[in-house]
Design an enzyme around this catalytic site. Structure first.
Site, PDB file in Angstrom:
ATOM      1  N   ASP A  88       0.939  -1.187  -0.020  1.00 18.46           N
ATOM      2  CA  ASP A  88      -0.039  -0.082  -0.227  1.00 18.46           C
ATOM      3  C   ASP A  88       0.877   1.237   0.090  1.00 18.46           C
ATOM      4  OD1 ASP A  88      -2.581  -0.633  -0.038  1.00 18.46           O
ATOM      5  OD2 ASP A  88      -2.495  -1.482   2.127  1.00 18.46           O
ATOM      6  N   HIS A 130      -2.182   4.556  10.579  1.00 19.43           N
ATOM      7  CA  HIS A 130      -1.889   3.118  10.516  1.00 19.43           C
ATOM      8  C   HIS A 130      -0.552   2.713  10.943  1.00 19.43           C
ATOM      9  CE1 HIS A 130      -5.933   2.397   9.189  1.00 19.43           C
ATOM     10  NE2 HIS A 130      -5.692   2.982   7.951  1.00 19.43           N
ATOM     11  N   GLY A 138      -0.858   0.948   5.384  1.00 20.35           N
ATOM     12  CA  GLY A 138      -1.937   1.623   4.770  1.00 20.35           C
ATOM     13  C   GLY A 138      -1.528   3.042   4.694  1.00 20.35           C
ATOM     14  N   ASP A 167     -12.177   8.524  10.848  1.00 19.61           N
ATOM     15  CA  ASP A 167     -11.819   7.970   9.747  1.00 19.61           C
ATOM     16  C   ASP A 167     -12.498   6.853   9.454  1.00 19.61           C
ATOM     17  OD1 ASP A 167      -8.986   8.305   7.593  1.00 19.61           O
ATOM     18  OD2 ASP A 167     -10.005   6.217   7.757  1.00 19.61           O
ATOM     19  N   HIS A 169     -11.356   3.868   8.390  1.00 23.67           N
ATOM     20  CA  HIS A 169     -10.448   2.810   8.768  1.00 23.67           C
ATOM     21  C   HIS A 169     -10.293   2.942  10.187  1.00 23.67           C
ATOM     22  CE1 HIS A 169      -9.698   3.515   4.321  1.00 23.67           C
ATOM     23  NE2 HIS A 169      -9.620   2.399   4.236  1.00 23.67           N
ATOM     24  N   ASP A 255     -12.834   9.718   4.488  1.00 29.18           N
ATOM     25  CA  ASP A 255     -13.294   8.540   3.738  1.00 29.18           C
ATOM     26  C   ASP A 255     -14.594   7.803   4.340  1.00 29.18           C
ATOM     27  OD1 ASP A 255     -11.915   7.793   5.936  1.00 29.18           O
ATOM     28  OD2 ASP A 255     -10.413   6.731   4.799  1.00 29.18           O
ATOM     29  N   TYR A 299     -10.660  10.030  -0.080  1.00 25.48           N
ATOM     30  CA  TYR A 299      -9.959   9.569  -1.697  1.00 25.48           C
ATOM     31  C   TYR A 299     -10.819  10.322  -2.508  1.00 25.48           C
ATOM     32  CZ  TYR A 299      -7.137   7.488   1.967  1.00 25.48           C
ATOM     33  OH  TYR A 299      -6.273   7.461   2.965  1.00 25.48           O
TER      34      TYR A 299
END
Ligand code: ZLS
Ligand code: ZN
Length: 331
Positions: A88, A130, A138, A167, A169, A255, A299
């Site tokens: 990633d 991350h 990530g 977020d 994630h 996101d 994104y």
């Protein structure tokens, strides 16, 4: 910006805009510009104090990261070849400088709030939640959020710090680094791991050892909308008011908005503005007012521009309200 009532700092500029990946990667270097354009379009760029990011020192990076990993990033930064994780997070020429400026930028924001030159601060490319002590993950090379926690403790002797993350994630890099630390308040609203990276952050993950039962992970089903956000957010407020943090860090990844190309939550930007506004109220009620926002993911460029300008707008509005309360009290 000469208006003394304007006490919201924006940390921005080329130093952090260079953090990003090429070749169609979701985390491109155009994200910073997408945000700055929207800020200008809304006439907000003239209402904030501005600072550029400094690089974090090696010592600061090593408060969170292992020396061997910092060395690896520096080496890969020269050639720009290879990956820093399992696929990633590609290396690029200058990745060390760019990533250490993101960390230094978050510290610039935190320092301004601690010094009282700003009451709130925002950094668009921060929030790299991350990254782990020994590796990238990530899209995140160095964990600015984690370094900021150590900074507040070492430089300002703060103990109880809140990290709030909306977020899509899960903020695994922050969560596991402070899993056994009962003084790091951690509240994370995220899409559950059935389809989404990193797959962690179950509600049962409440901390470890002496911190068991002290952390708040709230996974939401794919497709969750603002109604679900507000139900979960009420729990975050209750958690923070009980925990009485001395500083609040907000990772406000965009996101989690509908239309993001790599996630499945369906919030609107009103969720982000609400989170920012309410954290200002809570920080004011706790008597210090200290809130720093970090952009995080996002994104879909239009989404991140709208969500982050909404966060800055909420910071500015909270300032205006603060002013009017003072004015009323002075009458
Ligand atoms: O929270 O889903 C994964 C891991 C993989 C799939 C992708 N391959 C490349 C590696 C293994 C299981 N990773 C996620 C990471 C999401 C990080 C979010 C960061 C944050 O928002 C904070 C800043 C992921 N989702 C989508 C991609 N990776 C991804 C999509 C498209 C591409 C292009 C560039 C790179 C490889 C092809 C890539 C990654
Ligand atoms: Zn994300």
């Amino acid at each position: 910006m000469n208006d003394p009532t304007c006490r919201v700092l924006l940390v921005s500029g080329d130093e952090i805009a260079r953090y990003g990946f090429g070749d169609g990667h979701p985390f491109g270097t155009d994200r910073h510009e997408a945000f700055m354009r929207e800020l200008h379009k809304r006439g907000m760029d003239g209402r904030v104090l501005r600072a550029s990011a400094r690089p974090a020192t090696r010592e600061e990076l090593e408060w969170f990261h292992l020396a061997a990993y910092v060395d690896l990033v520096r080496e890969r930064s020269v050639t720009g070849h290879g990956y820093l994780d399992a696929g990633d997070t590609p290396a690029f020429r200058g990745v060390y400088e760019a990533a250490s400026h993101v960390v230094g930028g978050t510290l610039t924001a935190v320092e301004a709030v601690m010094a009282g030159t700003a009451r709130r601060a925002f950094i668009p490319i921060g929030g790299l939640h991350h990254a782990a002590p020994e590796r990238a993950a990530g899209f995140c090379v160095f964990n600015d959020c984690g370094v900021a926690v150590h900074y507040l403790r070492r430089k300002h002797q703060l103990k109880r710090i809140a990290y709030v993350d909306i977020d899509a994630h899960h903020g695994d890099g922050v969560f596991y680094a402070f899993e056994d630390d009962p003084d790091l308040l951690f509240a994370d609203l995220h899409e559950d791991g059935r389809y989404l990276y990193p797959g962690t952050g179950r509600a049962e993950e409440t901390g470890a050892g002496p911190a068991r039962g002290t952390k708040l992970n709230i996974p939401l089903a794919p497709g969750a909308e603002d109604d679900e956000f507000h139900l979960a957010w009420a729990r975050v407020e209750e958690y923070l008011l009980a925990g009485k943090p001395e500083f609040i860090l907000l990772q406000c990844g965009a996101d989690s908005l509908a239309g993001d190309p790599i996630t499945h939550l369906r919030f609107t930007e009103a969720a982000h503005a609400h989170a920012a506004a309410r954290l200002c109220v809570i920080a004011d009620e706790l008597g210090h007012g200290r809130v720093v926002g970090m952009g995080g993911g996002g994104y879909n460029r239009q989404n991140l521009a709208r969500a982050w300008t909404g966060v800055v707008g909420a910071f500015l509005d909270s300032q205006a309200q603060q002013g009017s309360v003072g004015e009323i009290a002075a009458r």
